[in-house]
Design an enzyme around this catalytic site. Structure first.
Site, mmCIF file in Angstrom:
data_model
loop_
_atom_site.group_PDB
_atom_site.id
_atom_site.type_symbol
_atom_site.label_atom_id
_atom_site.label_comp_id
_atom_site.label_asym_id
_atom_site.label_seq_id
_atom_site.Cartn_x
_atom_site.Cartn_y
_atom_site.Cartn_z
ATOM 1 N N CYS A 86 13.914 -40.272 -7.177
ATOM 2 C CA CYS A 86 13.564 -40.741 -8.532
ATOM 3 C C CYS A 86 13.447 -39.556 -9.483
ATOM 4 O O CYS A 86 13.526 -38.402 -9.060
ATOM 5 C CB CYS A 86 12.243 -41.507 -8.506
ATOM 6 N N CYS A 89 10.854 -36.946 -8.757
ATOM 7 C CA CYS A 89 11.236 -35.980 -7.704
ATOM 8 C C CYS A 89 11.893 -34.763 -8.355
ATOM 9 O O CYS A 89 11.649 -33.626 -7.963
ATOM 10 C CB CYS A 89 12.242 -36.599 -6.736
ATOM 11 N N ASP A 498 -1.661 26.122 5.677
ATOM 12 C CA ASP A 498 -2.590 25.775 6.748
ATOM 13 C C ASP A 498 -1.956 26.284 8.054
ATOM 14 O O ASP A 498 -0.744 26.458 8.121
ATOM 15 C CB ASP A 498 -2.762 24.257 6.770
ATOM 16 N N ASP A 694 -1.026 19.632 6.668
ATOM 17 C CA ASP A 694 -0.594 18.422 7.379
ATOM 18 C C ASP A 694 -1.741 17.513 7.784
ATOM 19 O O ASP A 694 -1.515 16.435 8.310
ATOM 20 C CB ASP A 694 0.196 18.809 8.639
ATOM 21 N N ASP A 698 -6.803 18.945 4.859
ATOM 22 C CA ASP A 698 -6.073 19.657 3.804
ATOM 23 C C ASP A 698 -5.974 18.836 2.517
ATOM 24 O O ASP A 698 -5.500 19.341 1.500
ATOM 25 C CB ASP A 698 -4.646 19.990 4.268
#
Length: 805
Positions: A86, A89, A498, A694, A698
């Site tokens: 319909c 829908c 480091d 790393d 750090d």
């Protein structure tokens, strides 16, 4: 689409936004649209980024961009809707589609049973719309749809083909006009023949310039299309007038010249310039295309019953078992569960040597299996894979703006109105000072000024170089997060390194342990404390004491930069450096002290284990210096950069590492905050500081430094904070990154110099500044060629970066 509370970030793929000036126009236009916040145009990525609070804002944004004379890459489709009974829908199916992310417009016609939809291909596709319609009880009949990126690629390819066809036709139709205009001006019906050939070039092949210029004018704005439309429009209309009413000039004793060849050739040259520019710009994004091409489309999964099944990459879920055969690409990130093979990871890390992958080792999407075969469990899929993260990071970096671009943006913003003003002034001056022929020459000079001025070269100078630079970095395993850090890296004159994981392998191993009394209970306590610690040295101790019993501890406390403390029974135990023991008044036996000194001289890291009264054992841990570290450090020093090593390790170990690698300055037993303070101290001395680390410890120093570089095998926090990531964790990549920065900045400066100097010299010459000196007047056709070549030359110069070492 990314989401943040009720607001959503939407990426709109743009068309015809060719320069920073166009980008600024779009940004300003989007800022005025209701429901849109923080609009930003990323020229390199050809997209606008907007924050919206409702789905209808997307349609408003698209309408606004199209209203400004630019385009948004959308896909329009008509799909049959199944299961509707319909009209309501149809309403239900329509509303569910309309509110899907990335849908610009949607309507369902119940009579025909069709859904007509327009959507953004980078955000949704027919399959997603089908799922949405299925969720409310209907179905959508769709054919297999290729992936979003491919849809976008196809659209760009189609546009390029259209542009190519237009350019070829424009050149073919312009040739007879040029031949007649230059050599056969007095032939019968010459003007009419030129008009017949020039009209389709100007009004058909060049119509987009006029359409876009009109859209700009409606919004009281102007861009390059305005300049092209004005110049060719004036030349064309002036020529039509002279062709139809030659007597107007004959009565004034002047010849009625036509300039059809100028109008046609300008359009042809500018289309040719755009074509070459598009081709070159496609090459600047080749790094992204290469990365996107690394993922296979299909994979073989192992089903619970042991059967092999081929499925699409999109259908792979976390936990699936995937079979990798010799020579195949790895589809997603995962962990090897059986078999072994060497895997080529060069496309991610830039390292040419294949890496052996065996049980419990990680594999990454996009890497290529060599001769062996293995099975692995999918751990990260889709946008979570390392490859997807790299692609996103590279795209974001290519879309970011370098500080040097701000000046170019300001100039591009006022460029077109200023040029129009200069063109009008040129016409007026010629009219007043040009004598009998002043009007015609003034008109031609104004047209030439409009044609030669090129805002595109200015707008492309920085982004294209940044795009190639970031892409080249990614190809070599150097991920650059933004344009600013790429620009700044060349100024670095001090680098802080480091030790663990940066200079050394970051895989510490226990090389010796001496006990005061060999006691199993003490071993169990040490093992249990280290199991709770997150420090990489603790991991080495746990591996060494494998087999010891885990016992219950209370009041575990990690002491930053020193070690850890825990209680067992009525006793407190400490594991860490000598400073931790000294602060807690723990005595150390002479035999343990002597052994610790011996190990220290051998560049071993020494950690202590004690109760509240005395040291119970001393442990030696060694972390091998990377093979490439010494050579990389020498290369950086040869570049005139001061190097500093900061480590939480003891003085003897730090000194031994410095002697091995040749670093000039070092500090031992440094706490995380001390690293950040040292960065600030160097910055106060006027140094441009890069921090390389790393670990989590750090991250503060990385955030403080001017240029922050994380090692890819380190912690995620370090990589999140850092502006550059070295995927392979190889120090030799840092001199490469600095060289890349220098090359990119030089290219940007060359591009800006060319773009500025071209306009600074070109516009006055076009206006006729040389006419009083030597009678030289620039032909508008030559101006068109120069304008087309100016953009192409800037993009081509940026592309040279790809071939530099």
């Amino acid at each position: 689409m990314a989401t943040g509370s009720d607001k959503e970030i939407v990426y709109l793929p743009l068309e015809d936004v060719e320069s920073e000036h166009c980008a600024l126009i779009v940004e300003k236009g989007l800022a005025k649209v209701e429901g849109i916040e923080r609009p930003k145009v990323e020229l390199n990525n050809r997209r606008a980024v907007i924050t919206i609070d409702d789905e209808e804002s997307v349609a408003r944004a698209v309408k606004a961009i199209e209203g400004l004379g630019y385009g948004v890459t959308t896909v329009k489709g008509v799909f049959p809707v199944l299961g509707m009974t319909c009209a309501s829908c149809a309403g239900s199916a329509e509303s569910i589609v309309r509110y899907q992310p990335g849908v610009v417009s949607a309507s369902v016609n119940f009579a025909t049973g069709n859904l007509t939809v327009e959507y953004l291909p980078n955000m949704t596709n027919a399959a997603k719309l089908q799922k949405a319609v299925q969720s409310v009880g209907y179905d959508l009949l769709i054919e297999d749809e290729s992936r979003q990126q491919e849809t976008l690629e196809e659209i760009h390819k189609k546009k390029f083909q259209q542009l190519k066809a237009k350019t070829i036709w424009a050149i073919l139709l312009s040739l007879p006009v040029v031949v007649i205009g230059m050599f056969f001006m007095d032939m019968p019906y010459g003007n009419e023949i030129m008009w017949a050939f020039a009209t389709p070039v100007v009004l058909w092949l060049g119509r987009d310039f006029f359409v876009n210029a009109w859209k700009q004018a409606k919004h009281r704005s102007a861009n390059m299309d305005t300049l092209v439309a004005l110049s060719t429009g004036i030349a064309y209309l002036f020529s039509v007038f002279n062709m139809l009413f030659p007597d107007f000039w004959h009565r004034r004793g002047l010849h009625a010249h036509v300039y059809f060849e100028a109008a046609a050739v300008i359009i042809a040259f500018i289309l040719l310039g755009k074509l070459l520019e598009e081709k070159a710009k496609g090459s600047t994004s080749s790094a992204i295309k290469k990365l996107m091409g690394l993922q296979p489309k299909m994979v073989i999964t192992i089903q619970p019953d042991g059967a092999e099944k081929q499925i699409a990459i999109e259908d792979v879920n976390t936990g699936d078992i995937i079979l990798v055969k010799p020579g195949e690409k790895i589809a997603v990130d995962g962990m090897v569960i059986s078999g072994s093979s060497y895997v080529d990871e060069s496309m991610l890390s830039g390292e040419p040597v294949p890496v052996l992958k065996k049980e419990n080792e990680k594999v990454f999407a996009g890497t290529i299996n060599q001769k062996g075969s293995f099975r692995f469990k999918a751990v990260k899929v889709g946008k979570e894979t390392m490859l997807a993260q790299i692609i996103k990071m590279v795209q974001d970096a290519q879309g970011s703006k370098a500080p040097v671009q701000k000046l170019a943006d300001k100039i591009a913003g006022i460029f077109v109105p200023v040029v129009m003003g200069i063109a009008m002034l040129t016409f007026v001056l010629w009219l007043i000072l040009g004598g009998n022929n002043g009007m015609v020459q003034g008109l031609l000079a104004a047209v030439t000024v409009l044609v030669i001025a090129c805002p595109c070269a200015l707008g492309l100078a920085t982004p294209t170089a940044i795009m190639v630079g970031v892409g080249k970095g990614a190809e070599n395993g150097i991920l650059i997060k933004d344009a600013e850090s790429l620009e700044l890296a060349k100024k670095v004159d001090a680098i802080i390194l480091d030790k663990t994981g940066t200079i050394t392998e970051g895989r510490p191993q226990v090389t010796g342990i001496q006990w005061l009394n060999d006691d199993d209970a003490a071993k169990n306590i040490l093992f249990s404390i280290e199991r709770q610690s997150e420090h990489p040295l603790a991991e080495a101790v746990v591996k060494y004491l494998d087999g010891a019993a885990t016992i219950a501890l209370s009041a575990f406390d990690s002491i930053t930069g020193m070690g850890a403390r825990a209680n067992h029974g009525n006793e407190t135990y400490f594991v860490g450096n000598k400073k931790l023991l000294a602060e807690n008044n723990v005595s150390i036996a002479e035999s343990l002290n002597r052994r610790a000194e011996e190990w220290g001289k051998q560049s071993q890291t020494v950690i202590w284990f004690s109760d509240s009264k005395q040291a119970l054992s001393v442990i030696a841990i060694s972390d091998k210096v990377k093979e490439s570290s010494a050579a990389a450090i020498k290369e950086l020093q040869d570049m005139g950069i001061e190097l500093y090593m900061l480590t939480g390790d003891n003085e003897a170990t730090a000194k031994a590492i410095v002697q091995q690698t040749g670093i000039g300055h070092y500090k031992a037993e440094v706490l995380p905050q001390d690293k950040a303070d040292f960065v600030k101290e160097l910055q106060r001395q006027g140094r441009t500081v890069a921090m390389v680390g790393d670990g989590i410890n750090d991250s503060t120093a990385l955030a403080t430094a001017d240029v922050s570089i994380a090692m890819g095998k380190g912690s995620d926090i370090a990589m999140d904070v850092a502006k550059m990531t070295i995927i392979s964790s190889d120090l030799a990549k840092i001199p490469q990154a600095i060289r890349l920065s220098k090359q990119t900045v030089v290219t940007v400066k060359q591009n800006l110099f060319w773009a500025f100097i071209y306009n600074v010299i070109g516009i006055p010459v076009a206006a006729g500044i040389l006419y009083p000196v030597n009678g030289f007047l620039l032909n508008p056709m030559i101006a068109g060629a120069a304008m087309a070549l100016s953009s192409v030359s800037v993009v081509s110069n940026s592309l040279r970066l790809r071939w530099k070492r």
